[in-house]
Design a protein around this motif. Structure first.
Motif, mmCIF file in Angstrom:
data_model
loop_
_atom_site.group_PDB
_atom_site.id
_atom_site.type_symbol
_atom_site.label_atom_id
_atom_site.label_comp_id
_atom_site.label_asym_id
_atom_site.label_seq_id
_atom_site.Cartn_x
_atom_site.Cartn_y
_atom_site.Cartn_z
ATOM 1 N N ASP A 218 8.936 -3.827 7.154
ATOM 2 C CA ASP A 218 8.657 -3.345 8.494
ATOM 3 C C ASP A 218 9.252 -1.956 8.699
ATOM 4 N N GLY A 219 8.729 -1.260 9.710
ATOM 5 C CA GLY A 219 9.179 0.091 9.977
ATOM 6 C C GLY A 219 10.560 0.141 10.620
ATOM 7 N N TYR A 220 11.266 1.242 10.372
ATOM 8 C CA TYR A 220 12.602 1.440 10.934
ATOM 9 C C TYR A 220 12.590 2.348 12.165
ATOM 10 N N LEU A 221 11.411 2.913 12.517
ATOM 11 C CA LEU A 221 11.283 3.734 13.715
ATOM 12 C C LEU A 221 10.675 2.886 14.827
ATOM 13 N N GLU A 222 11.391 2.730 15.946
ATOM 14 C CA GLU A 222 10.901 1.916 17.054
ATOM 15 C C GLU A 222 10.134 2.790 18.039
ATOM 16 N N LEU A 232 7.098 2.308 13.228
ATOM 17 C CA LEU A 232 6.559 3.199 12.206
ATOM 18 C C LEU A 232 7.604 3.356 11.107
ATOM 19 N N GLY A 233 7.199 4.020 10.019
ATOM 20 C CA GLY A 233 8.094 4.150 8.880
ATOM 21 C C GLY A 233 8.144 2.896 8.035
ATOM 22 N N ASN A 234 7.073 2.108 8.056
ATOM 23 C CA ASN A 234 7.034 0.893 7.260
ATOM 24 C C ASN A 234 6.593 1.185 5.832
ATOM 25 N N THR A 235 6.653 0.170 4.990
ATOM 26 C CA THR A 235 6.218 0.275 3.592
ATOM 27 C C THR A 235 5.240 -0.847 3.296
ATOM 28 N N ASP A 236 4.150 -0.521 2.629
ATOM 29 C CA ASP A 236 3.141 -1.522 2.270
ATOM 30 C C ASP A 236 2.349 -0.971 1.088
ATOM 31 N N PHE A 237 2.683 -1.408 -0.121
ATOM 32 C CA PHE A 237 1.958 -0.892 -1.283
ATOM 33 C C PHE A 237 1.812 -1.962 -2.357
ATOM 34 N N ILE A 238 0.840 -1.724 -3.225
ATOM 35 C CA ILE A 238 0.668 -2.502 -4.434
ATOM 36 C C ILE A 238 0.422 -1.526 -5.574
ATOM 37 N N ALA A 239 1.029 -1.796 -6.711
ATOM 38 C CA ALA A 239 0.849 -0.952 -7.894
ATOM 39 C C ALA A 239 0.668 -1.844 -9.107
ATOM 40 N N ALA A 240 -0.154 -1.395 -10.038
ATOM 41 C CA ALA A 240 -0.404 -2.167 -11.257
ATOM 42 C C ALA A 240 -0.477 -1.214 -12.441
ATOM 43 N N ARG A 241 -0.128 -1.742 -13.606
ATOM 44 C CA ARG A 241 -0.126 -0.914 -14.818
ATOM 45 C C ARG A 241 -0.512 -1.772 -16.014
ATOM 46 N N LEU A 242 -1.411 -1.255 -16.829
ATOM 47 C CA LEU A 242 -1.824 -1.907 -18.069
ATOM 48 C C LEU A 242 -1.602 -0.933 -19.217
ATOM 49 N N SER A 243 -0.831 -1.362 -20.228
ATOM 50 C CA SER A 243 -0.542 -0.520 -21.392
ATOM 51 C C SER A 243 -0.989 -1.249 -22.657
ATOM 52 N N SER A 263 -1.070 2.623 -1.349
ATOM 53 C CA SER A 263 -0.052 2.565 -0.303
ATOM 54 C C SER A 263 -0.728 2.803 1.037
ATOM 55 N N ASP A 264 -0.555 1.864 1.968
ATOM 56 C CA ASP A 264 -1.253 1.928 3.251
ATOM 57 C C ASP A 264 -0.289 1.499 4.350
ATOM 58 N N ASN A 265 0.182 2.467 5.144
ATOM 59 C CA ASN A 265 1.167 2.147 6.172
ATOM 60 C C ASN A 265 0.965 3.011 7.407
ATOM 61 N N HIS A 266 1.847 2.876 8.375
ATOM 62 C CA HIS A 266 1.733 3.619 9.628
ATOM 63 C C HIS A 266 2.310 5.026 9.539
ATOM 64 N N GLY A 267 2.875 5.384 8.403
ATOM 65 C CA GLY A 267 3.473 6.704 8.281
ATOM 66 C C GLY A 267 4.758 6.801 9.078
ATOM 67 N N THR A 268 5.328 7.987 9.071
ATOM 68 C CA THR A 268 6.539 8.233 9.836
ATOM 69 C C THR A 268 6.197 9.107 11.029
ATOM 70 N N VAL A 311 -1.080 6.402 7.018
ATOM 71 C CA VAL A 311 -1.007 7.200 5.797
ATOM 72 C C VAL A 311 -1.440 6.290 4.654
ATOM 73 N N HIS A 312 -2.629 6.538 4.146
ATOM 74 C CA HIS A 312 -3.210 5.689 3.107
ATOM 75 C C HIS A 312 -3.442 6.547 1.866
ATOM 76 N N MET A 313 -2.744 6.222 0.782
ATOM 77 C CA MET A 313 -2.864 6.975 -0.462
ATOM 78 C C MET A 313 -3.275 6.036 -1.578
ATOM 79 N N GLN A 314 -4.288 6.447 -2.328
ATOM 80 C CA GLN A 314 -4.750 5.706 -3.492
ATOM 81 C C GLN A 314 -4.740 6.632 -4.705
#
Length: 827
Positions: A218-222, A232-243, A263-268, A311-314
């Motif tokens: 959850d975000g740390y900014l109320e 806001l300031g939350n974290t929500d991501f998934i990452a995967a790696r195949l080697s 990564s898809d969150n509310h940003g800061t 803030v959604h980054m792929q």
């Protein structure tokens, strides 16, 4: 004891320890997980081949995966916390932060001053209008062999020429053992994280490793505005790696890595900290500050005006490395990659919540939104590098040569809809409605208000040829010489579609860059619909090509001591930002670095290492961000802005000390200290072009002549102590650790009021504890706590005091803690 006295005492202690010989920070914690404190086990690839850390004449900080986990390093900003000489530019939030090493900053759309490499391949380009991409996103910092932070210009061996340095992420390769682990974390702010890795040798010559990392917090900014999410300031991501490692023959290896992160969150959100009483917007700002004070708002309380901040980054990337051992003295390596980066962003840039006396939202300053159907950034990048490494039959000469090519192209148009001085919830629909002859609905605007919807494309090309060799003149003395020639080109197309309100009741719709886009008779171009944005096309290209080089002398009086002296030339390419009317392009910058250093390691009952480096940088043609001061004439459609100019010449010098010592079995102390002295020697920003003086009266750089560079603290100290209890193996290994980080006061920006220019000195304390092999079983239990004392400090400032009548700051994270349970199998 006063805090100032404590700091002085700690700094004096650090300097004394360095003098006496504590081991070097060249890596504030550089041992492999099972090296037992043996410095010989620290292997780095700073010169594109595996070498002992203590044999490499570069100031380096190294973290292995255990240390990354203990310190809860999840993002770029976390990594900078523990690395002297490394800072971040977090003006647009932690996830969009860029690295700063030894005072070399990346601003706005400039090319990175610090290159970030995963498995020897540079991070994909972003191509957006703000700094993002090009670096370490969340989800990259798991299942790694180590992270290496290289200080100083990397202008010969690495793919992208940089003035500040490089950060290398080295992933774990598949092994020939069936093994893996599952790790779960729970913690404050409803932290939930799961990591899992499986290594499978499908055959003697074919090995696979698969990993996944999923985290939510959850975000740390109320948020107190009632608009948008509660936090806001939350974290929500998934990452995967195949080697995959395929040994095609005993001499031919093919190594493929595929990575993905989302990564898809509310940003800061910036926090308003002060008002400019001379501004016409002062009453709005003061109303917000009064509300904050009446509620008793704390450091992490904000007011949001964006209904759906995001803030959604792929990012995804495929890397293939083919290594051919042509002979005992010759190795040929080909490294190819393809990656894509996409970003969708919606947020209020300044963090304001300007209301009417009745408490209704009156206007927003700059609200950045994505245009429906488009990304704010959308770029593909592919690289190709052919590398040949060889040595003479007697081993006296070791050399490598190669060629590098990088191409980054847009994935269609990118677009963002931006409102200025308006309360407009759907700017894209509003502008489309206006161009179709309809009315503006629920979108009040005053003088100088605008809706801007640029459509953009960016192309990058970078080519390089290099050679570097080391020759042993004697068993103790060697010389290294390297040279590289780099060609860079950046092209930017900008279709600036804008609806402007020069005076109340009068509107114009057409090309935002009307100074550049005109009809044959010189009149501005207007468009009937957004689909015809191509009428507003302006395209600019910035080219640069430079040689860079390295000359290094090494002397080893004994096996465990290395002395070196070197001269390195670094360069950062030219760039384009077409939105900066009449200031669209800037040229390359260069730096000459002179460095001397010593690395020493010692063994026995007390073992460790001591590394020290002193450097001097001659920095010229410096790329500096400047604020555009608006011409107050009636009807001026611009409200200000920023530009990049080649305006500076600076000198940067400093000392870096890194050390690690095992005083006795179970107790280890790691120390790192950096002294950094930066000074702008000359600052000659260009005059505002004559054609632009009707819009802007001056350019105000974010630095000043005789002053220091931004985000460059003079003192940075890290002290880490860890103690492993002397317990029987049947119980397991219980370790306790603490890290103290002191950062002295530093300039964030000089383009604002004096009260907001500097970030104060900070004292951070982080704790960790771990119980490995719990009761002799393959389980590990650990605890971490960051920012134990809940220190409060700004990460950056928005420079809105003069243009918008307020100042706001991006603030740090509060105290965080969590527990981890890891179950291992195989091995």
């Amino acid at each position: 004891m006063q805090r100032t006295d404590l700091r002085r005492t700690l700094l004096a202690a650090a300097a004394t320890a360095a003098t006496l010989a504590t081991p070097a920070m060249a890596q504030e914690a550089a041992r492999a997980t099972d090296d037992g404190g043996d410095v010989d086990a620290i292997v780095v690839t700073a010169r594109r081949t595996e070498e002992r850390l203590q044999d490499v004449p570069i100031s380096i900080t190294v973290f292995n995966q255990e240390q990354i986990s203990q310190r809860n390093i999840v993002s770029t900003a976390d990594l900078a916390t523990y690395t002297p000489s490394l800072s971040v530019n977090a003006k647009f939030g932690p996830e969009k932060a860029s690295f700063v090493i030894r005072g070399f900053v990346q601003d706005l759309a400039t090319q990175p001053s610090v290159g970030t490499y995963f498995a020897d391949v540079v991070a994909p380009r972003a191509g957006g209008s703000t700094t993002s991409g090009n670096g370490v996103g969340v989800g990259s910092l798991f299942d790694l062999q180590n992270v290496q932070v290289l200080k100083g210009p990397q202008g010969t061996l690495f793919g992208r020429n940089t003035t500040g340095g490089a950060v290398l992420l080295v992933p774990r390769k598949p092994t020939d053992v069936l093994e893996g682990y599952v790790e779960g974390s729970l913690g404050s702010y409803d932290l939930r994280r799961v990591q899992a890795v499986l290594n499978v040798p499908l055959a003697d010559s074919f090995k696979v490793r698969l990993g996944v990392d999923r985290m939510k917090r959850d975000g740390y900014l109320e948020n107190h505005s009632g608009i948008g999410p509660d936090r806001l300031g939350n974290t929500d991501f998934i990452a995967a790696r195949l080697s995959i490692v395929a040994d095609l023959t005993p001499e031919l290896e093919n190594y493929t890595i595929a990575t993905y992160s989302d990564s898809d969150n509310h940003g800061t959100l910036a926090r308003v900290v002060g008002c400019n009483p001379a501004s016409g917007l002062a009453s709005f700002c003061q109303r917000q500050v009064d509300r904050q004070n009446a509620r008793g708002d704390g450091w992490w309380d904000v007011e949001n005006s964006e209904p759906d901040p995001r803030v959604h980054m792929q990012t995804w990337q495929v890397i293939n490395t083919t290594t051919w051992l042509a002979s005992d003295t010759l190795t040929v390596k080909n490294i190819g990659s393809y990656g894509e980066f996409r970003e969708t962003t919606r947020y209020s840039l300044e963090g304001e919540f300007f209301t009417t006396p009745a408490g209704q939202l009156a206007t927003t300053l700059i609200r950045i939104n994505n245009t429906p159907g488009y990304n704010n950034a959308s770029q593909l990048t592919w690289t190709e590098e052919l590398q040949v490494q060889g040595q003479s039959a007697d081993g006296g000469l070791k050399w490598q040569a190669g060629g590098y090519y990088e191409a980054s192209d847009p994935i269609g148009f990118t677009s963002q809809s931006t409102t200025q001085l308006m309360n407009c919830q759907d700017s894209y629909a509003q502008l489309g409605r206006y161009l179709s002859g309809g009315p503006m609905v629920s979108c009040p605007a005053g003088s100088s208000a605008s809706i801007s919807i640029p459509f953009q494309k960016t192309w990058f090309r970078s080519k390089g040829l290099y050679f570097q060799g080391t020759y042993n003149l004697t068993d103790q003395f060697s010389v290294t010489g390297g040279v590289r020639y780099t060609w860079d080109r950046m092209t930017h197309r900008y279709d600036g579609t804008t609806l402007r309100f020069p005076t109340p009741g009068v509107t114009t719709a057409g090309c935002g860059n009307a100074v550049r886009v005109t009809n044959p008779d010189g009149s501005p171009v207007f468009i009937p619909s957004l689909a015809e944005h191509a009428r507003c096309n302006v395209t600019f290209t910035a080219k640069s090509d430079k040689p860079t080089w390295l000359i290094d002398l090494d002397y080893k009086p004994v096996d465990d001591v290395l002395l070196y002296a070197k001269w390195a030339r670094g360069y950062r390419g030219a760039g384009v930002a077409s939105a900066n009317v009449l200031l669209e392009t800037w040229g390359p910058e260069k730096v000459d670095t002179y460095e001397v250093g010593a690395k020493a390691s010692f063994h026995g009952a007390v073992r460790g290492y001591f590394n020290v480096a002193a450097f001097y940088n001659d920095f010229s043609d410096q790329q500096i961000q400047a604020t555009l001061v608006r011409n107050p004439r009636p009807g001026n459609p611009f409200i200000g802005g920023s530009a990049i100019v080649n305006a500076g010449k600076s000198r940067i010098w400093g000392i870096e000390v890194d050390s690690s010592i095992n005083l006795f079995d179970g107790l280890r102390v790691d120390a790192g200290y950096t002294y950094l002295d930066t000074k702008v020697l000359e600052l000659n920003p260009p005059a505002v072009p004559a054609d632009a003086q009707q819009f802007f009266t001056a350019l105000v750089p974010t630095a000043e002549e005789g002053g220091p560079l931004a985000l460059s603290p003079k003192h940075r100290l890290t002290l880490t102590g860890s103690y492993t209890l002397p317990l029987d193996e049947s119980i397991g290994r219980i370790s306790l650790g603490a890290t103290y980080v002191y950062t002295s006061e530093q300039v964030m920006s000089l383009a604002t009021a004096p009260a907001f220019q500097n970030a104060p000195a900070t004292d951070l304390l982080n704790l960790n504890a771990s119980w490995a092999d719990v009761l002799g079983q393959p389980f590990d239990l650990s605890f971490f706590m960051t920012n134990v004392t809940n220190e409060k400090f700004p990460l950056n400032v928005n420079n809105a005091y003069g243009s918008f009548g307020l100042e706001s700051q991006i603030v740090n994270e509060p105290r965080m803690y969590g527990f981890r349970l890891k179950a291992r199998f195989g091995g």
